[in-house]
Design a protein around this motif. Sequence first.
Motif, PDB file in Angstrom:
ATOM      1  N   GLY A  45     -30.406 -29.094 -16.922  1.00  0.00           N
ATOM      2  CA  GLY A  45     -30.379 -27.771 -17.548  1.00  0.00           C
ATOM      3  C   GLY A  45     -29.746 -26.769 -16.580  1.00  0.00           C
ATOM      4  O   GLY A  45     -29.064 -27.146 -15.618  1.00  0.00           O
ATOM      5  N   GLN A  46     -29.995 -25.499 -16.822  1.00  0.00           N
ATOM      6  CA  GLN A  46     -29.348 -24.469 -15.985  1.00  0.00           C
ATOM      7  C   GLN A  46     -29.693 -24.608 -14.501  1.00  0.00           C
ATOM      8  O   GLN A  46     -28.839 -24.376 -13.636  1.00  0.00           O
ATOM      9  CB  GLN A  46     -29.716 -23.071 -16.489  1.00  0.00           C
ATOM     10  N   GLY A  72     -30.493 -27.425 -12.794  1.00  0.00           N
ATOM     11  CA  GLY A  72     -29.782 -28.570 -12.230  1.00  0.00           C
ATOM     12  C   GLY A  72     -28.297 -28.253 -12.061  1.00  0.00           C
ATOM     13  O   GLY A  72     -27.693 -28.594 -11.034  1.00  0.00           O
ATOM     14  N   LEU A  87     -29.228 -36.466 -13.163  1.00  0.00           N
ATOM     15  CA  LEU A  87     -29.760 -37.319 -14.236  1.00  0.00           C
ATOM     16  C   LEU A  87     -30.480 -36.427 -15.240  1.00  0.00           C
ATOM     17  O   LEU A  87     -31.350 -35.645 -14.862  1.00  0.00           O
ATOM     18  CB  LEU A  87     -30.736 -38.353 -13.661  1.00  0.00           C
ATOM     19  N   ASP A  88     -30.124 -36.574 -16.502  1.00  0.00           N
ATOM     20  CA  ASP A  88     -30.721 -35.696 -17.523  1.00  0.00           C
ATOM     21  C   ASP A  88     -31.066 -36.538 -18.746  1.00  0.00           C
ATOM     22  O   ASP A  88     -30.273 -37.384 -19.169  1.00  0.00           O
ATOM     23  CB  ASP A  88     -29.720 -34.593 -17.898  1.00  0.00           C
ATOM     24  N   GLY A  90     -30.049 -28.432 -21.835  1.00  0.00           N
ATOM     25  CA  GLY A  90     -31.448 -28.404 -21.398  1.00  0.00           C
ATOM     26  C   GLY A  90     -32.358 -27.881 -22.502  1.00  0.00           C
ATOM     27  O   GLY A  90     -32.193 -28.198 -23.691  1.00  0.00           O
ATOM     28  N   MET A 101     -33.865 -18.031 -32.508  1.00  0.00           N
ATOM     29  CA  MET A 101     -34.176 -17.511 -31.175  1.00  0.00           C
ATOM     30  C   MET A 101     -32.949 -16.897 -30.498  1.00  0.00           C
ATOM     31  O   MET A 101     -31.865 -17.461 -30.532  1.00  0.00           O
ATOM     32  CB  MET A 101     -34.711 -18.620 -30.285  1.00  0.00           C
ATOM     33  N   LEU A 150     -31.673 -14.643 -26.790  1.00  0.00           N
ATOM     34  CA  LEU A 150     -32.050 -14.144 -25.470  1.00  0.00           C
ATOM     35  C   LEU A 150     -32.659 -12.762 -25.634  1.00  0.00           C
ATOM     36  O   LEU A 150     -32.396 -12.086 -26.636  1.00  0.00           O
ATOM     37  CB  LEU A 150     -30.823 -14.036 -24.570  1.00  0.00           C
ATOM     38  N   VAL A 154     -30.671 -40.118 -19.434  1.00  0.00           N
ATOM     39  CA  VAL A 154     -31.419 -40.926 -18.455  1.00  0.00           C
ATOM     40  C   VAL A 154     -32.768 -40.244 -18.262  1.00  0.00           C
ATOM     41  O   VAL A 154     -32.829 -39.129 -17.746  1.00  0.00           O
ATOM     42  CB  VAL A 154     -30.693 -40.990 -17.099  1.00  0.00           C
ATOM     43  N   THR A 211     -36.569 -30.297 -13.570  1.00  0.00           N
ATOM     44  CA  THR A 211     -36.933 -30.849 -14.871  1.00  0.00           C
ATOM     45  C   THR A 211     -37.446 -29.802 -15.855  1.00  0.00           C
ATOM     46  O   THR A 211     -37.771 -30.128 -16.998  1.00  0.00           O
ATOM     47  CB  THR A 211     -38.019 -31.933 -14.707  1.00  0.00           C
ATOM     48  N   SER A 227     -42.664 -15.359 -27.241  1.00  0.00           N
ATOM     49  CA  SER A 227     -42.453 -16.368 -28.287  1.00  0.00           C
ATOM     50  C   SER A 227     -43.441 -16.160 -29.428  1.00  0.00           C
ATOM     51  O   SER A 227     -43.066 -16.277 -30.611  1.00  0.00           O
ATOM     52  CB  SER A 227     -42.546 -17.788 -27.721  1.00  0.00           C
ATOM     53  N   PHE A 270     -35.541  -8.744 -15.380  1.00  0.00           N
ATOM     54  CA  PHE A 270     -34.698  -9.400 -14.379  1.00  0.00           C
ATOM     55  C   PHE A 270     -34.601  -8.538 -13.124  1.00  0.00           C
ATOM     56  O   PHE A 270     -34.592  -9.049 -12.006  1.00  0.00           O
ATOM     57  CB  PHE A 270     -33.299  -9.671 -14.947  1.00  0.00           C
ATOM     58  N   PHE A 280     -45.909 -23.229 -21.225  1.00  0.00           N
ATOM     59  CA  PHE A 280     -45.509 -24.553 -20.734  1.00  0.00           C
ATOM     60  C   PHE A 280     -46.019 -24.732 -19.307  1.00  0.00           C
ATOM     61  O   PHE A 280     -46.415 -23.766 -18.665  1.00  0.00           O
ATOM     62  CB  PHE A 280     -43.973 -24.644 -20.724  1.00  0.00           C
ATOM     63  N   PRO A 293     -42.751 -37.098 -13.028  1.00  0.00           N
ATOM     64  CA  PRO A 293     -42.018 -38.179 -12.353  1.00  0.00           C
ATOM     65  C   PRO A 293     -41.927 -38.018 -10.833  1.00  0.00           C
ATOM     66  O   PRO A 293     -41.721 -39.000 -10.125  1.00  0.00           O
ATOM     67  CB  PRO A 293     -40.608 -38.091 -12.968  1.00  0.00           C
ATOM     68  N   GLY A 298     -36.040 -23.837 -10.362  1.00  0.00           N
ATOM     69  CA  GLY A 298     -36.498 -23.456 -11.709  1.00  0.00           C
ATOM     70  C   GLY A 298     -38.003 -23.209 -11.689  1.00  0.00           C
ATOM     71  O   GLY A 298     -38.545 -22.734 -10.692  1.00  0.00           O
ATOM     72  N   THR A 346     -35.105 -18.112 -14.912  1.00  0.00           N
ATOM     73  CA  THR A 346     -34.179 -17.374 -15.790  1.00  0.00           C
ATOM     74  C   THR A 346     -32.744 -17.731 -15.409  1.00  0.00           C
ATOM     75  O   THR A 346     -32.470 -18.166 -14.287  1.00  0.00           O
ATOM     76  CB  THR A 346     -34.364 -15.854 -15.664  1.00  0.00           C
TER      77      THR A 346
HETATM   78  P1  FAD Z   1     -34.572 -26.936 -18.691  1.00  0.00           P
HETATM   79  O1  FAD Z   1     -33.620 -26.092 -19.429  1.00  0.00           O
HETATM   80  O2  FAD Z   1     -35.798 -27.400 -19.394  1.00  0.00           O
HETATM   81  O3  FAD Z   1     -33.758 -28.200 -18.145  1.00  0.00           O
HETATM   82  C1  FAD Z   1     -34.416 -29.318 -17.586  1.00  0.00           C
HETATM   83  C2  FAD Z   1     -33.733 -30.564 -18.078  1.00  0.00           C
HETATM   84  O4  FAD Z   1     -34.343 -31.677 -17.466  1.00  0.00           O
HETATM   85  C3  FAD Z   1     -33.878 -30.745 -19.585  1.00  0.00           C
HETATM   86  O5  FAD Z   1     -32.674 -31.218 -20.148  1.00  0.00           O
HETATM   87  C4  FAD Z   1     -34.992 -31.778 -19.680  1.00  0.00           C
HETATM   88  O6  FAD Z   1     -34.977 -32.500 -20.894  1.00  0.00           O
HETATM   89  C5  FAD Z   1     -34.660 -32.635 -18.464  1.00  0.00           C
HETATM   90  N1  FAD Z   1     -35.758 -33.467 -18.003  1.00  0.00           N
HETATM   91  C6  FAD Z   1     -37.093 -33.175 -17.986  1.00  0.00           C
HETATM   92  N2  FAD Z   1     -37.785 -34.229 -17.501  1.00  0.00           N
HETATM   93  C7  FAD Z   1     -36.866 -35.187 -17.187  1.00  0.00           C
HETATM   94  C8  FAD Z   1     -36.972 -36.507 -16.661  1.00  0.00           C
HETATM   95  N3  FAD Z   1     -38.163 -37.054 -16.349  1.00  0.00           N
HETATM   96  N4  FAD Z   1     -35.817 -37.227 -16.473  1.00  0.00           N
HETATM   97  C9  FAD Z   1     -34.606 -36.686 -16.765  1.00  0.00           C
HETATM   98  N5  FAD Z   1     -34.466 -35.449 -17.298  1.00  0.00           N
HETATM   99  C10 FAD Z   1     -35.575 -34.701 -17.488  1.00  0.00           C
HETATM  100  N6  FAD Z   1     -34.343 -17.011 -19.689  1.00  0.00           N
HETATM  101  C11 FAD Z   1     -33.385 -16.055 -19.609  1.00  0.00           C
HETATM  102  O7  FAD Z   1     -32.679 -15.980 -18.606  1.00  0.00           O
HETATM  103  N7  FAD Z   1     -33.200 -15.143 -20.640  1.00  0.00           N
HETATM  104  C12 FAD Z   1     -33.942 -15.200 -21.774  1.00  0.00           C
HETATM  105  O8  FAD Z   1     -33.751 -14.381 -22.656  1.00  0.00           O
HETATM  106  C13 FAD Z   1     -34.949 -16.234 -21.887  1.00  0.00           C
HETATM  107  N8  FAD Z   1     -35.685 -16.352 -23.007  1.00  0.00           N
HETATM  108  C14 FAD Z   1     -36.602 -17.349 -23.119  1.00  0.00           C
HETATM  109  C15 FAD Z   1     -37.350 -17.473 -24.290  1.00  0.00           C
HETATM  110  C16 FAD Z   1     -38.263 -18.504 -24.440  1.00  0.00           C
HETATM  111  C17 FAD Z   1     -39.063 -18.597 -25.712  1.00  0.00           C
HETATM  112  C18 FAD Z   1     -38.437 -19.440 -23.396  1.00  0.00           C
HETATM  113  C19 FAD Z   1     -39.423 -20.575 -23.543  1.00  0.00           C
HETATM  114  C20 FAD Z   1     -37.713 -19.331 -22.217  1.00  0.00           C
HETATM  115  C21 FAD Z   1     -36.788 -18.276 -22.067  1.00  0.00           C
HETATM  116  N9  FAD Z   1     -36.062 -18.125 -20.882  1.00  0.00           N
HETATM  117  C22 FAD Z   1     -35.109 -17.128 -20.798  1.00  0.00           C
HETATM  118  C23 FAD Z   1     -36.393 -18.954 -19.680  1.00  0.00           C
HETATM  119  C24 FAD Z   1     -35.445 -19.985 -19.122  1.00  0.00           C
HETATM  120  O9  FAD Z   1     -34.093 -19.596 -19.095  1.00  0.00           O
HETATM  121  C25 FAD Z   1     -35.614 -21.412 -19.647  1.00  0.00           C
HETATM  122  O10 FAD Z   1     -36.932 -21.840 -19.585  1.00  0.00           O
HETATM  123  C26 FAD Z   1     -34.655 -22.426 -18.977  1.00  0.00           C
HETATM  124  O11 FAD Z   1     -34.360 -23.360 -19.936  1.00  0.00           O
HETATM  125  C27 FAD Z   1     -35.123 -23.144 -17.694  1.00  0.00           C
HETATM  126  O12 FAD Z   1     -34.041 -23.950 -17.233  1.00  0.00           O
HETATM  127  P2  FAD Z   1     -34.259 -25.270 -16.377  1.00  0.00           P
HETATM  128  O13 FAD Z   1     -32.918 -25.843 -16.106  1.00  0.00           O
HETATM  129  O14 FAD Z   1     -35.155 -24.973 -15.236  1.00  0.00           O
HETATM  130  O15 FAD Z   1     -35.079 -26.226 -17.351  1.00  0.00           O
END
Ligand code: FAD
Length: 319
Positions: free
Chosen positions: A11-12, A14, A31-32, A39, A48, A50, A95, A125, A169, A204, A268, A274, A288, A299
């Motif tokens: 996701g963002q 990674g 690995l994703d 993500g 939904m 932003l 993966v 993750t 939410s 922010f 969450f 893992p 993250g 964010t």
């Molecule tokens: P993720 O996007 O969850 O990416 C993690 C990746 O890892 C996913 O693809 C997941 O499937 C994968 N993964 C997990 N476990 C494993 C595993 N065991 N093996 C391999 N892959 C795995 N942020 C903003 O900046 N602006 C906003 O307006 C905003 N609004 C939001 C509104 C809501 C309702 C929510 C819930 C969040 C919001 N956020 C916002 C927050 C934030 O941007 C997100 O939570 C963001 O997706 C986090 O990114 P990440 O890469 O850390 O995690």
Amino acid sequence: MLYDATVIGGGQSGLATAYYLRKSGVNYVVLDDQPAPGGAWRHAWPSMTLFSTSGFSNLPGWPMPYHEGFPPARHVVEYLTAYEQRYNIPVERPVHVDSVIRDDGAFHVRAGGRTWTARTIVAATGTWSAPFVPYYPGTFTGRQWHSAYYPGPEPFRGSTVAVVGGANSGAQIAAELTSVADVTWYTRGEPRWMPDDVDGRVLFRRNRDRAIAVARGEADPGTDSSLGDIVALPTVREARDSGRLKATPMFASLSNVTTAHLIWCTGFRPALGPVRSVLHEPGVFLVGYGDRVGPGAATITGVGPYAKRAAEGVVTATR
Ligand code: FAD
């Protein structure tokens, strides 16, 4: 093959980490477990958006393309897809990593029958795969959902729905449902609305000021809680001001909830399963996850400094 780093999660967080790893010249793989980039944004409900504009949603290196107003989740998915391609980030998907163990001076990342070996691990993750539901006594006889899997209003049309959660939410989903269903919006306290002319940018800025203070070794100034928590997006504001969206004090027992549906908008937890057994080993970096890593770390615009810090940690550990 021995990698310098294996990044778990594409996701963002990674991708931002990969951006810095790529610049530093280490060899790494991401690995994703999703079938395509994006993500958690791939799982957002259809309406939904932003809560801030595209100009305040930039990953390091390349700003989010302009979008009028508050961009929808699919705009973020397109941005992450293009970001991954632009920087030629080596993501293997789908993966799903089952476990990481440390043995013989290296980390062994296991997914199904496959193993990747690396000198360091970046855990990115996210949280969406670990939805949290608080415990309440009693029994609910209808159908339960979590905001992580909320599909939009259609399945609820003409029905009765309890929505639990007084943050963004919960407010957004309850507001949307008020036009198709009989909604009871349960919150633990009075909803804390941010002023109507303030959007997510103020959150922010708060996060940035907190991150700078923490990086300087100063005390975390914390959030300015007097400003409220819920961004009054236009659709939410309209439902609130028309009287359709009203909060009800939280129930004490699930047995008191008689609606056909119950949607938990209760957040969450970090999906760290893992990597649990190596979490405190040197050479493991987290990116993250929100305040567990640092203010604004979960964010889009805030993750950059934490991604950079993790990439620097990888470089130092593998030099
Ligand atoms: P993720 O996007 O969850 O990416 C993690 C990746 O890892 C996913 O693809 C997941 O499937 C994968 N993964 C997990 N476990 C494993 C595993 N065991 N093996 C391999 N892959 C795995 N942020 C903003 O900046 N602006 C906003 O307006 C905003 N609004 C939001 C509104 C809501 C309702 C929510 C819930 C969040 C919001 N956020 C916002 C927050 C934030 O941007 C997100 O939570 C963001 O997706 C986090 O990114 P990440 O890469 O850390 O995690």
